[in-house]
Design an enzyme around this catalytic site. Structure first.
Site, short mmCIF file in Angstrom:
data_model
loop_
_atom_site.label_atom_id
_atom_site.label_comp_id
_atom_site.label_asym_id
_atom_site.label_seq_id
_atom_site.Cartn_x
_atom_site.Cartn_y
_atom_site.Cartn_z
CB CYS A 8 -1.14 -0.14 1.07
SG CYS A 8 -0.23 -0.45 2.52
CB VAL A 25 7.15 4.97 7.17
CG1 VAL A 25 6.47 6.07 7.00
CG2 VAL A 25 6.00 4.90 5.75
CG ASP A 75 25.32 -0.71 18.33
OD1 ASP A 75 24.57 -1.38 19.18
OD2 ASP A 75 26.35 -0.88 18.21
CD GLU A 80 29.30 -0.04 14.51
OE1 GLU A 80 29.65 -1.71 14.80
OE2 GLU A 80 30.19 1.15 14.38
CG ASN A 119 26.12 -4.24 15.60
OD1 ASN A 119 27.39 -4.36 15.17
ND2 ASN A 119 25.71 -3.51 15.97
CD GLU A 124 30.85 -18.18 18.93
OE1 GLU A 124 30.35 -18.51 19.18
OE2 GLU A 124 32.24 -16.69 18.95
CE LYS A 181 32.26 4.10 14.81
NZ LYS A 181 30.46 4.16 13.95
CD GLN A 190 26.33 1.49 21.78
OE1 GLN A 190 27.45 1.69 20.56
NE2 GLN A 190 25.86 0.11 21.82
CB ILE A 209 30.13 0.08 23.86
CG1 ILE A 209 29.35 1.21 23.85
CG2 ILE A 209 29.88 -1.33 23.80
CD1 ILE A 209 29.14 1.27 25.77
#
Length: 619
Positions: free
Chosen positions: A59, A78, A323, A335, A337, A397, A533, A582, A605
């Site tokens: 739509c 949106v 983040d 960024e 993830n 993990e 970075k 964060q 972080i």
């Protein structure tokens, strides 16, 4: 929205009718989409004159296409149709200007006009999404609308509208529209006008409402009491890693938690949904432009596989993490993830149990919906065999693997966790199997895709042994296998790579959620300060923060120092009670599903940063 196919419904992409201006409304019955006509994900993206309209044939796509063809302007992306009701401008693409939008509630004293957007709220037949249509004619007792993705039937009698909606005028000349379905709600109409009379006046959020509040739970004598159920594999693994029933590795933070306002939560939800769409658009753009794709420094031999992964529209994202930095200075994304992000269990399960244990009742758990959203995402995959969760031999993990296993099993699938790769073997037919002889066909992994790519960078002699199956299966053998469906899919290498950030800035210049980012240092970044970075990195490794006086504010070393780099505008995390905080938001199938926080005494972080509890205030 989709409906079950019934007699008279048209297959996907067939014309349902032609709206004023010659704009075609197409059937959106995705179950009938012809793979020969729509072979890839890109074929489901709608463009006119190189301008992205939306996802075929939803739509929102129709509304943007109709406005562009008839008015020359469009509204921004949106994620959900109901969000259009809160937009305040459209972009005039001819004159490159912004034009005011105003929203009028159903029952407003200002009637809708031809060309207005009619907006339904989420819920009922438009569960989660809402709905948008274009109003083409207005009468005292009815309106006529055109739309897409409401049903799949041809418009009757060659009429130029999809349906009529009954209207009634009240005693104060208020104009009311009847909801065709008793389970849905018409919010009202959105009009391009400079006159705000009778319009909905949305509160402008106070900047202070974006500040994160540091709170302390009462010491109710429960600090040393167990509150996680070690009979559950994931909670037991979490207790083992944390060496106790606690969220923080620091005793001084054992009773600390954070709180955000409802306004901030709504802003995070909207930002997450919008940014996901933007990152997907940038991913498609990067894959279509080889000169940009080269910036990602990916091995040449896997580019075709990435494109294939992206093209497969069934190769969907289960979950991901954004983040953010958020404070009274604004909301900015650092960024995305998409590949093997962390902190899911902390946000979806542990923080809620912590808040309950310490009887924190002045708000609600910001991650309370995440687990159920993950279950729903898994259910949508229609998996036909066992799901193998592959993890490295790492404590963090381990609990994430068990946590995701519980979501997969809640979705109704059989699941097996495999720690390491030593138990995998080749079959005579060249398939990969687990120690029980079950073929590996569906995989969710905690390993990053980059780990598998590093194996491709091995010396040729070793790689030949891998290819000839004279060695046990490697991670690359599993993840790059065309007969194995992997989550998160290989295409997530693109949006997770920080080379996507300068591309985003070029596609969405001056967007309020983005930080200025470039592949090269420029004078604007020098004026604001900047962050260096690596385009590929984990846990904050090899990040450097430099202020406008070229002073190094913080840096972290790691194994990614030789990777290509990007330069991002400095926008520091807020420091609250000596900890930098964060905000992280999590998605399920690309939509907002929950929030959490990570904290650290330094400005970067990293792997050792704590995930403390986050609550949304009732105030």
């Amino acid at each position: 929205m989709t409906k079950h196919n019934v007699t008279g419904d048209l297959p996907f992409g067939e014309a349902l009718g032609i709206a004023p201006g010659g704009v075609i409304s197409y059937s959106s019955d995705y179950d009938t989409a012809d793979d020969a006509i729509y072979p890839s994900r890109s074929h489901f993206r709608s463009y006119i004159d190189g301008i992205y309209m939306g996802y075929k044939w939803q739509c929102v796509e129709f509304a943007r296409r109709w406005l562009y063809i008839n008015k020359g302007y469009i509204f921004n992306d949106v994620a959900m149709a109901y969000e259009i009701f809160r937009l305040n401008y459209v972009r005039d693409l001819v004159n490159n200007t912004e034009l005011s939008l105003h929203s009028f509630q159903n029952g407003s004293q200002r009637r809708p006009e031809a060309g207005c957007l009619l907006i339904w709220d989420e819920g009922g037949e438009f569960e989660e999404t809402g709905h948008v249509a274009i109003i083409t004619e207005v009468f005292d007792d009815k309106i006529r609308i055109v739309e897409q993705n409401q049903d799949f039937g041809k418009w009757p009698n060659e009429q130029d509208f999809s349906r009529e909606i009954k209207a009634k005028i009240g005693n104060k000349n208020d104009y009311w529209l009847h909801c065709p379905s008793g389970k849905s709600t018409i919010l009202g109409w959105v009009m391009q006008t400079g006159d705000p009379k009778h319009a909905v006046l949305f509160d402008v959020p106070d900047k202070q409402s974006f500040n994160i509040l540091s709170c302390s739970a009462k010491d109710n004598g429960k600090v040393n009491s167990p509150w996680l159920n070690i009979a559950n594999d994931d909670e037991n693994a979490f207790v083992d890693m944390m060496q106790g029933h606690k969220l923080s590795s620091s005793p001084s933070n054992e009773l600390n938690y954070y709180q955000i306002s409802t306004v901030a939560k709504e802003a995070l939800e909207s930002a997450t949904d919008e940014l996901h769409q933007m990152f997907m658009h940038a991913t498609d753009y990067a894959l279509a432009h080889p000169e940009l794709l080269a910036k990602f420094a990916l091995p040449e031999q896997i580019l075709a596989k990435i494109r294939t992964s992206w093209a497969n529209r069934r190769n969907q994202l289960i979950t991901s993490r954004f983040d953010f930095a958020m404070s009274e200075n604004g909301l900015k994304v650092y960024e995305y993830n998409c590949d093997s992000a962390s902190c899911y269990m902390e946000v979806a399960k542990v923080q809620g149990k912590w808040l309950k244990h310490f009887e924190v009742k002045d708000g609600y758990d910001a991650g309370s919906d995440l687990f159920n959203r993950l279950v729903k995402a898994w259910k949508s995959c229609k998996i036909n065999s066992i799901v193998h969760v592959l993890q490295d031999d790492d404590p963090e993990e381990t609990y994430h693997a068990f946590f995701m296993k519980s979501a997969i099993e809640a979705a109704g699938y059989k699941c097996e966790v495999i720690k390491g790769l030593s138990s995998l073997s080749w079959t005579a037919d060249g398939d990969i199997q687990d120690c029980h002889g079950d073929s590996i066909k569906w995989v969710w992994k905690t390993w990053a895709w980059e780990t598998a790519l590093d194996e491709l960078r091995l010396d040729d002699s070793h790689q030949q042994q891998v290819n000839e199956h004279t060695l046990p299966p490697t991670l690359a053998d599993v993840l790059l296998n065309d007969d194995i469906m992997v989550f998160e899919p290989m295409w997530t290498l693109i949006p997770s790579n920080k080379a996507i950030l300068p591309i985003l800035c070029s596609l969405f210049p001056n967007h309020p959620l983005l930080l200025n980012t470039d592949f090269e240092m420029n004078s604007e970044l020098e004026k604001t300060g900047y962050v260096v970075k690596p385009i590929v990195g984990r846990c904050g490794a090899n990040i450097q923060l430099i202020d406008q006086d070229k002073k190094v504010l913080a840096e972290k070393f790691g194994q990614f120092e030789n990777r290509e780099k990007i330069y991002q505008q400095l926008f520091a995390l807020p420091c609250i009670d000596n900890l930098y905080v964060q905000i992280c938001t999590f998605t399920a199938q690309g939509n907002y599903a929950g929030s959490g926080v990570r904290v650290d005494p330094t400005m970067i972080i990293g792997q050792d940063s704590d995930c403390l509890a986050l609550q949304v205030s009732h105030k």
